[in-house]
Design an enzyme around this catalytic site. Structure first.
Site, PDB file in Angstrom:
ATOM      1  CB  THR A 160      -0.904  -0.001   1.257  1.00  0.00           C
ATOM      2  OG1 THR A 160      -1.492   1.282   1.404  1.00  0.00           O
ATOM      3  CG2 THR A 160      -0.139  -0.297   2.536  1.00  0.00           C
ATOM      4  CG  ASP A 161      -1.121   4.960  -0.993  1.00  0.00           C
ATOM      5  OD1 ASP A 161      -1.655   4.316  -0.070  1.00  0.00           O
ATOM      6  OD2 ASP A 161      -1.731   5.847  -1.639  1.00  0.00           O
ATOM      7  CD  GLU A 162      -3.210   3.682   4.602  1.00  0.00           C
ATOM      8  OE1 GLU A 162      -2.940   3.441   5.778  1.00  0.00           O
ATOM      9  OE2 GLU A 162      -4.373   3.781   4.170  1.00  0.00           O
ATOM     10  CE1 TYR A 170      -3.439  -2.473   5.919  1.00  0.00           C
ATOM     11  CE2 TYR A 170      -3.179  -0.137   5.409  1.00  0.00           C
ATOM     12  CZ  TYR A 170      -3.323  -1.444   4.984  1.00  0.00           C
ATOM     13  OH  TYR A 170      -3.334  -1.735   3.639  1.00  0.00           O
ATOM     14  CE  LYS A 206      -0.277  -4.484   3.089  1.00  0.00           C
ATOM     15  NZ  LYS A 206      -0.726  -5.826   2.581  1.00  0.00           N
TER      16      LYS A 206
HETATM   17  P1  NAD Z   1     -10.086  -6.872   2.688  1.00  0.00           P
HETATM   18  O1  NAD Z   1     -10.052  -6.590   4.153  1.00  0.00           O
HETATM   19  O2  NAD Z   1     -11.320  -6.570   1.918  1.00  0.00           O
HETATM   20  O3  NAD Z   1      -9.771  -8.418   2.451  1.00  0.00           O
HETATM   21  C1  NAD Z   1      -8.780  -9.103   3.152  1.00  0.00           C
HETATM   22  C2  NAD Z   1      -9.023 -10.601   2.970  1.00  0.00           C
HETATM   23  O4  NAD Z   1      -7.972 -11.304   3.658  1.00  0.00           O
HETATM   24  C3  NAD Z   1     -10.350 -11.088   3.568  1.00  0.00           C
HETATM   25  O5  NAD Z   1     -11.003 -11.941   2.667  1.00  0.00           O
HETATM   26  C4  NAD Z   1      -9.927 -11.830   4.822  1.00  0.00           C
HETATM   27  O6  NAD Z   1     -10.800 -12.890   5.175  1.00  0.00           O
HETATM   28  C5  NAD Z   1      -8.548 -12.353   4.416  1.00  0.00           C
HETATM   29  N1  NAD Z   1      -7.690 -12.619   5.572  1.00  0.00           N
HETATM   30  C6  NAD Z   1      -7.460 -11.812   6.642  1.00  0.00           C
HETATM   31  N2  NAD Z   1      -6.614 -12.408   7.495  1.00  0.00           N
HETATM   32  C7  NAD Z   1      -6.284 -13.597   6.938  1.00  0.00           C
HETATM   33  C8  NAD Z   1      -5.438 -14.670   7.339  1.00  0.00           C
HETATM   34  N3  NAD Z   1      -4.758 -14.623   8.491  1.00  0.00           N
HETATM   35  N4  NAD Z   1      -5.309 -15.742   6.527  1.00  0.00           N
HETATM   36  C9  NAD Z   1      -6.006 -15.796   5.363  1.00  0.00           C
HETATM   37  N5  NAD Z   1      -6.844 -14.831   4.950  1.00  0.00           N
HETATM   38  C10 NAD Z   1      -6.970 -13.745   5.719  1.00  0.00           C
HETATM   39  O7  NAD Z   1      -8.829  -6.135   2.092  1.00  0.00           O
HETATM   40  P2  NAD Z   1      -8.632  -5.453   0.654  1.00  0.00           P
HETATM   41  O8  NAD Z   1      -9.083  -4.062   0.727  1.00  0.00           O
HETATM   42  O9  NAD Z   1      -9.150  -6.353  -0.384  1.00  0.00           O
HETATM   43  O10 NAD Z   1      -7.041  -5.423   0.576  1.00  0.00           O
HETATM   44  C11 NAD Z   1      -6.318  -6.515   0.024  1.00  0.00           C
HETATM   45  C12 NAD Z   1      -4.843  -6.217   0.096  1.00  0.00           C
HETATM   46  O11 NAD Z   1      -4.554  -5.033  -0.620  1.00  0.00           O
HETATM   47  C13 NAD Z   1      -4.343  -5.984   1.512  1.00  0.00           C
HETATM   48  O12 NAD Z   1      -3.073  -6.578   1.626  1.00  0.00           O
HETATM   49  C14 NAD Z   1      -4.251  -4.465   1.619  1.00  0.00           C
HETATM   50  O13 NAD Z   1      -3.239  -4.109   2.534  1.00  0.00           O
HETATM   51  C15 NAD Z   1      -3.890  -4.098   0.202  1.00  0.00           C
HETATM   52  N6  NAD Z   1      -4.316  -2.772  -0.258  1.00  0.00           N
HETATM   53  C16 NAD Z   1      -5.619  -2.386  -0.138  1.00  0.00           C
HETATM   54  C17 NAD Z   1      -6.010  -1.159  -0.655  1.00  0.00           C
HETATM   55  C18 NAD Z   1      -7.450  -0.692  -0.580  1.00  0.00           C
HETATM   56  O14 NAD Z   1      -7.722   0.456  -0.909  1.00  0.00           O
HETATM   57  N7  NAD Z   1      -8.389  -1.514  -0.160  1.00  0.00           N
HETATM   58  C19 NAD Z   1      -5.073  -0.322  -1.268  1.00  0.00           C
HETATM   59  C20 NAD Z   1      -3.750  -0.740  -1.349  1.00  0.00           C
HETATM   60  C21 NAD Z   1      -3.384  -1.981  -0.857  1.00  0.00           C
HETATM   61  O1  DAU Z   2      -4.097   4.061   0.610  1.00  0.00           O
HETATM   62  C1  DAU Z   2      -4.364   2.694   0.559  1.00  0.00           C
HETATM   63  C2  DAU Z   2      -5.167   2.272   1.769  1.00  0.00           C
HETATM   64  O2  DAU Z   2      -6.487   2.776   1.591  1.00  0.00           O
HETATM   65  C3  DAU Z   2      -5.191   0.763   1.983  1.00  0.00           C
HETATM   66  O3  DAU Z   2      -3.888   0.310   2.244  1.00  0.00           O
HETATM   67  C4  DAU Z   2      -6.129   0.384   3.138  1.00  0.00           C
HETATM   68  O4  DAU Z   2      -6.225  -1.022   3.265  1.00  0.00           O
HETATM   69  C5  DAU Z   2      -7.510   0.973   2.857  1.00  0.00           C
HETATM   70  O5  DAU Z   2      -8.369   0.707   3.947  1.00  0.00           O
HETATM   71  C6  DAU Z   2      -7.415   2.477   2.608  1.00  0.00           C
HETATM   72  O6  DAU Z   2      -7.060   3.158   3.831  1.00  0.00           O
HETATM   73  P1  DAU Z   2      -7.757   4.563   4.244  1.00  0.00           P
HETATM   74  O7  DAU Z   2      -7.601   4.745   5.699  1.00  0.00           O
HETATM   75  O8  DAU Z   2      -7.294   5.646   3.343  1.00  0.00           O
HETATM   76  O9  DAU Z   2      -9.276   4.199   3.843  1.00  0.00           O
HETATM   77  P2  DAU Z   2     -10.664   4.492   4.568  1.00  0.00           P
HETATM   78  O10 DAU Z   2     -11.740   4.140   3.609  1.00  0.00           O
HETATM   79  O11 DAU Z   2     -10.729   3.884   5.933  1.00  0.00           O
HETATM   80  O12 DAU Z   2     -10.658   6.073   4.758  1.00  0.00           O
HETATM   81  C7  DAU Z   2     -10.520   6.938   3.643  1.00  0.00           C
HETATM   82  C8  DAU Z   2     -10.500   8.365   4.164  1.00  0.00           C
HETATM   83  O13 DAU Z   2     -11.801   8.692   4.654  1.00  0.00           O
HETATM   84  C9  DAU Z   2      -9.563   8.579   5.347  1.00  0.00           C
HETATM   85  O14 DAU Z   2      -8.970   9.868   5.251  1.00  0.00           O
HETATM   86  C10 DAU Z   2     -10.479   8.519   6.568  1.00  0.00           C
HETATM   87  C11 DAU Z   2     -11.779   9.052   6.038  1.00  0.00           C
HETATM   88  N1  DAU Z   2     -12.997   8.489   6.651  1.00  0.00           N
HETATM   89  C12 DAU Z   2     -13.117   7.137   6.692  1.00  0.00           C
HETATM   90  C13 DAU Z   2     -14.257   6.564   7.230  1.00  0.00           C
HETATM   91  C14 DAU Z   2     -14.374   5.051   7.317  1.00  0.00           C
HETATM   92  C15 DAU Z   2     -14.021   9.330   7.086  1.00  0.00           C
HETATM   93  O15 DAU Z   2     -13.916  10.580   7.021  1.00  0.00           O
HETATM   94  N2  DAU Z   2     -15.150   8.767   7.603  1.00  0.00           N
HETATM   95  C16 DAU Z   2     -15.310   7.407   7.721  1.00  0.00           C
HETATM   96  O16 DAU Z   2     -16.358   6.945   8.224  1.00  0.00           O
END
Ligand code: NAD
Ligand code: DAU
Length: 351
Positions: free
Chosen positions: A134-136, A159, A163
């Site tokens: 992730t970019d985070e 988190y 990562k």
């Molecule tokens: P998500 O939370 O929707 O899905 C995570 C999945 O992993 C779930 O199906 C969960 O059951 C499974 N899981 C959790 N713990 C586990 C374990 N111990 N063993 C096996 N399975 C397990 O997450 P997502 O948003 O789909 O993100 C997927 C990946 O991409 C993550 O690694 C996250 O860090 C990365 N990522 C997400 C975003 C985003 O915006 N959502 C952006 C950049 C990177």
């Molecule tokens: O940048 C990549 C990341 O993006 C991934 O690595 C993470 O897995 C994914 O969860 C996401 O993280 P964020 O913290 O950016 O996503 P989130 O949707 O939780 O929040 C997006 C922005 O919105 C953040 O600045 C917090 C804000 N927010 C979030 C929620 C849930 C609100 O203002 N209100 C809310 O209820």
């Protein structure tokens, strides 16, 4: 026929990736291992569950025996690690499981891949471990500049730190053992099947239920949004053509403030579904602890080396996404009537 071991394939991005790959290729096999935590949902995969090229194993990536059994029984070519605890707010409340799954789980996978792929003089040809990061991990930006692959890691939340720890372990397996790896670092994804604890599906869901729309702090934090299918395409390209040991940033220059996102969703739902959905529902709430101010990806490397470019603009993607949740109310109801509702109440003490 290449065999992919996909972890976390019942989650948001993982399930989109499984769909993307099975649609694009009919000569691959996908094994999906997922623990099915609160975020894993097999409903995301019901359209392909009978596909002969797909199989599912319920299991934990921290469980060495389960992972090794999969390698023992299958010639795995690519391991794509999506499995993670992914929600920043949860990591602030319960960091331990983030360290366990995100760091130890990654090491368990790396060890298994090394055990089955390593030969006396290196690694078997054509194998690759891809870490979905992730970019985070880069921390937070000021008003200018972008994250590049060379930006130093400066994670802040439990988190993002878990990562970053995982990324460093992946790097260590390349530096120490020359294991064939890549790391992708993507910005915020949006699209179908996203668990409604994350901003976009949460706001859509609350609009439909005419509940408060919680905006953290001043609402001016910025995220760089990418339609999930464009992310899946990037991962496929990095698996096929990414230079070994390299990191690739993935993002499409779609920076938006959180309040802009919330107002865009209100406007769409208010104009098309329910005129009672207005900005009156917005509720500014206490800020997230350690809230990163701005993320912005520089995607030059993946564009120049691999020819990747996003296909979906934010304006098109957000409409498609809102419409998907409107067309799949049953999917949302099934989640919100169960564990999500309890989780949300526990986390926020409000409905
Ligand atoms: P998500 O939370 O929707 O899905 C995570 C999945 O992993 C779930 O199906 C969960 O059951 C499974 N899981 C959790 N713990 C586990 C374990 N111990 N063993 C096996 N399975 C397990 O997450 P997502 O948003 O789909 O993100 C997927 C990946 O991409 C993550 O690694 C996250 O860090 C990365 N990522 C997400 C975003 C985003 O915006 N959502 C952006 C950049 C990177
Ligand atoms: O940048 C990549 C990341 O993006 C991934 O690595 C993470 O897995 C994914 O969860 C996401 O993280 P964020 O913290 O950016 O996503 P989130 O949707 O939780 O929040 C997006 C922005 O919105 C953040 O600045 C917090 C804000 N927010 C979030 C929620 C849930 C609100 O203002 N209100 C809310 O209820």
């Amino acid at each position: 026929m290449k065999t992919y071991l996909v972890t976390g394939g019942a989650g948001f991005i993982g399930s989109n990736f499984v769909h993307y790959m099975l649609k694009k290729y009919n000569d691959i096999k996908i094994i999906n291992i997922d623990k099915l935590t609160y975020a894993g949902n097999l409903e995301n995969l019901k359209e392909i569950e009978k596909n002969p090229n797909y199989s599912f194993v319920q299991g934990d990536i921290c469980d060495k025996e389960t992972i090794e059994k999969i390698f023992e029984e299958n010639e795995i070519d690519y391991l794509v690690n999506f499995a993670a605890e992914s929600h920043v707010d949860r990591s602030i409340r319960e960091p331990e499981v983030f360290a366990k799954t995100n760091v130890l789980g990654t090491v368990t996978l790396l060890n298994a891949a090394k055990k089955y792929w390593e030969t006396e003089d290196g690694f078997k040809a054509g194998k690759k471990y891809l870490q979905v990061s992730t970019d985070e991990v880069y921390g937070s930006l000021g008003e200018t500049g972008y994250f590049m692959e060379t930006t130093p890691l400066d994670s802040h939340s439990p988190y993002s730190s878990s990562k970053a720890g995982a990324d460093l372990m992946v790097k260590a397996y390349f530096d120490t053992f020359k294991m064939p790896v890549n790391i992708t670092r993507c910005s915020n994804n949006y699209g179908p099947y996203q668990f409604p604890e994350k901003l976009i599906p949460l706001i859509i869901n609350n609009c439909l239920a005419k509940k408060d729309l919680p905006v953290y702090g001043d609402g001016l934090n910025i995220r760089d949004w990418l339609y999930v299918e464009d992310h899946c395409k990037a991962i496929d390209m990095v698996i096929n053509d990414g230079r070994l040991g390299e990191v690739y940033n993935v993002g499409g220059h779609n920076e938006r403030t959180n309040i802009y996102i919330v107002k865009t969703i209100i406007e769409y739902v208010g104009n098309n579904i329910d005129s009672a959905v207005t900005e009156n529902l917005i509720k500014y709430v206490e800020d997230r602890k350690g809230h990163d101010r701005r993320y912005g990806i520089d995607p030059t490397k993946i564009k120049e080396e691999l020819g990747w470019e996003p296909e979906t603009t934010f304006e098109v993607g957000i409409k498609k996404t809102i419409q998907w949740y409107l067309d799949n109310k049953e999917w949302m109801n099934n989640i919100t009537s169960g564990q999500y509702q309890n989780y949300y109440e526990k986390m926020y003490g409000r409905n």
